[in-house]
Design an enzyme around this catalytic site. Structure first.
Site, short mmCIF file in Angstrom:
data_model
loop_
_atom_site.label_atom_id
_atom_site.label_comp_id
_atom_site.label_asym_id
_atom_site.label_seq_id
_atom_site.Cartn_x
_atom_site.Cartn_y
_atom_site.Cartn_z
N LYS A 305 6.85 4.61 8.24
CA LYS A 305 6.52 4.24 9.62
C LYS A 305 5.03 4.00 9.85
O LYS A 305 4.65 3.33 10.81
CB LYS A 305 6.95 5.36 10.59
CG LYS A 305 8.43 5.61 10.65
CD LYS A 305 9.13 4.47 11.34
CE LYS A 305 10.62 4.66 11.41
NZ LYS A 305 11.36 3.42 11.35
N TYR A 397 15.65 3.49 11.47
CA TYR A 397 15.09 3.28 10.13
C TYR A 397 14.20 2.03 10.12
O TYR A 397 13.13 2.03 9.56
CB TYR A 397 16.24 3.13 9.15
CG TYR A 397 15.86 3.07 7.69
CD1 TYR A 397 15.17 4.11 7.09
CD2 TYR A 397 16.21 1.97 6.90
CE1 TYR A 397 14.84 4.07 5.75
CE2 TYR A 397 15.87 1.92 5.57
CZ TYR A 397 15.19 2.97 5.00
OH TYR A 397 14.86 2.92 3.66
#
Ligand code: RFL
Length: 400
Positions: A305, A397
């Site tokens: 991320k 995700y």
């Protein structure tokens, strides 16, 4: 200021030429805001530092919107499948067909950084390489300053209206925050990874997550010749503790090569040890100093991320700075911290969930760890069988 210091001025001083600083620099430059990027390292180092590789669809849209996506659209590869392997078998999730139908683009971070840098310099942007920001001063006024040390050791000073701290978790921006001005939330997940880059073609056409009693192993394609691998290991081990042979044997074992096919082996060209940690600073502003990217919050790499959040925050900050400096509208700057923190905490939550999905007790076998191992097994079984959980997974995700 001492006699030997040179004083330079601009509207925005950006600390750090990583994804956050370079997206911010490009967006400010695009709108005609005067800025400079100060980077501690030399250009060659910045352009070859291998880290992230998985870019979310939203990140690609941001870069496209500002004409910064040419390289990744040309050379990046769409990716949308992950495979989980454990003692209970293996299963695949085509996350591109689940959730909101989004995919990743695999594009090594150093290539993205190179593209951003090339574009910034070509459009007249200034980057001072080999220039370390030492401290941000007067951040509680509207004329903050940044003291620097140049490559030759000479001190200098920049004055600006705003300073953007995009210099990572160990940078000068964080160090310069007065005690008590921000709160730091921190979590050490107690897990350590040996991160490897191998000159070996990917062995799966998917991201591979192996949950094994000997510890986690991960497989992520970078290019058709380079693969990133992760091996959970003991806290504190030196990066060179394991021979290449031991690394490949361990990967083979944990990825269950005997059952699902051997790995493509090759030279391990880079290795590093990463303790999985997360932190968030709140708020992301102290007066005229704003934090973005890893400087604002560190997300453990378990869910890929960090670079995506860095790009998102840079776009939000650029818009807010432009509104303030060109139109006298400070609403965006006032809302910056709260807006970004909402995204950061969602990413933290998902990344924490991933850590608990993928890592077992590793070396301990008391009742508590056995209990948690069983929970993890059950969590994986739910992911394997529950369509609604799969949709939730896919959305988080690939999204930011
Ligand atoms: P960066 O990239 O660390 O850039 C900060 C820059 O600031 C410079 N600097 C200074 N310059 C001047 N003065 C100072 N005092 C300075 N101190 C530091 C540094 O030299 C550097 O050039 O931060 P930025 O821009 O916030 O970007 C963050 C991302 O780099 C990071 O979040 C990601 O790499 C995290 N990450 C991943 N993110 C993803 O979105 N997808 C992935 O697949 C992914 N994989 C990863 C990762 C991070 C990893 N590691 C190494 C923790 C895989 C790994 C192994």
């Amino acid at each position: 200021m001492t006699d030997r210091q040179t004083l330079s001025t601009t509207d925005v001083v950006v600390l750090g030429a990583g994804p956050a600083g370079l997206v911010l620099g490009n967006l400010l430059q695009e709108r005609g805001v005067d800025c400079v990027v100060l980077e501690r390292a030399e250009r060659a180092y910045v352009q070859t530092r291998a880290r992230a590789g998985f870019l979310a669809a939203h990140t690609v849209r941001i870069l496209e919107r500002h004409g910064l996506a040419e390289g990744l659209l040309r050379r990046g590869r769409a990716h949308s499948v992950c495979e989980f392997r454990s003692a209970d078998g293996r299963f695949r999730l085509d996350y591109g067909a689940l959730g909101q139908g989004e995919r990743h683009t695999v594009y090594p971070q150093q290539q993205l950084v190179t593209d951003l840098l090339t574009r910034f310099l070509a459009s007249g942007g200034r980057v001072e390489f080999g220039t370390e920001a030492v401290a941000v001063l007067d951040a509680d006024t509207d004329r903050p300053a940044v003291t620097v040390r140049g490559a030759d050791g000479r001190p200098g000073r920049w004055r600006a209206r705003y300073v953007a701290g995009c210099d990572g978790r160990h940078g000068a921006a964080r160090r310069s925050l007065p005690a008590g001005s921000v709160r730091r939330y921190h979590c050490d997940h107690g897990v350590t990874w040996l991160g490897l880059l191998a000159e070996a073609p990917p062995s799966l056409d998917a991201v591979g997550y192996a949950v094994h009693e000997r510890g986690f192993a991960g497989h992520m394609a970078r290019t058709s010749e380079i693969t990133r691998y992760y091996l959970q290991c003991e806290r504190g081990i030196p990066a060179d503790a394991w021979s290449e042979e031991r690394i490949w044997d361990e990967l083979e074992l944990r990825m269950r090569g005997a059952e699902y096919g051997p790995l493509n082996r090759g030279r391990v060209v880079r290795r590093g040890v990463v303790d999985l940690e997360s932190d968030v600073l709140e708020p992301l502003r102290h007066g005229s100093l704003f934090l973005a990217g890893d400087a604002a919050g560190l997300v453990s790499p378990s869910a890929a991320k960090g670079a995506n959040l860095a790009v998102l925050q840079a776009e939000i900050l650029a818009g807010a700075l432009v509104d303030d400096l060109l139109h006298g509208d400070s609403a965006g700057l006032d809302a910056y911290s709260a807006r970004c923190l909402a995204y950061i905490w969602r990413a933290q939550e998902f990344s924490h969930w991933m850590i608990r999905l993928l890592h077992g007790s590793y070396g301990t076998s008391d009742g508590r760890s056995l209990f948690h191992d069983s929970l993890r097994r059950s969590r994986l079984a739910s992911l394997r069988t529950s369509r609604s959980l799969q949709d939730w997974f896919a959305e988080h995700y690939v999204g930011v």
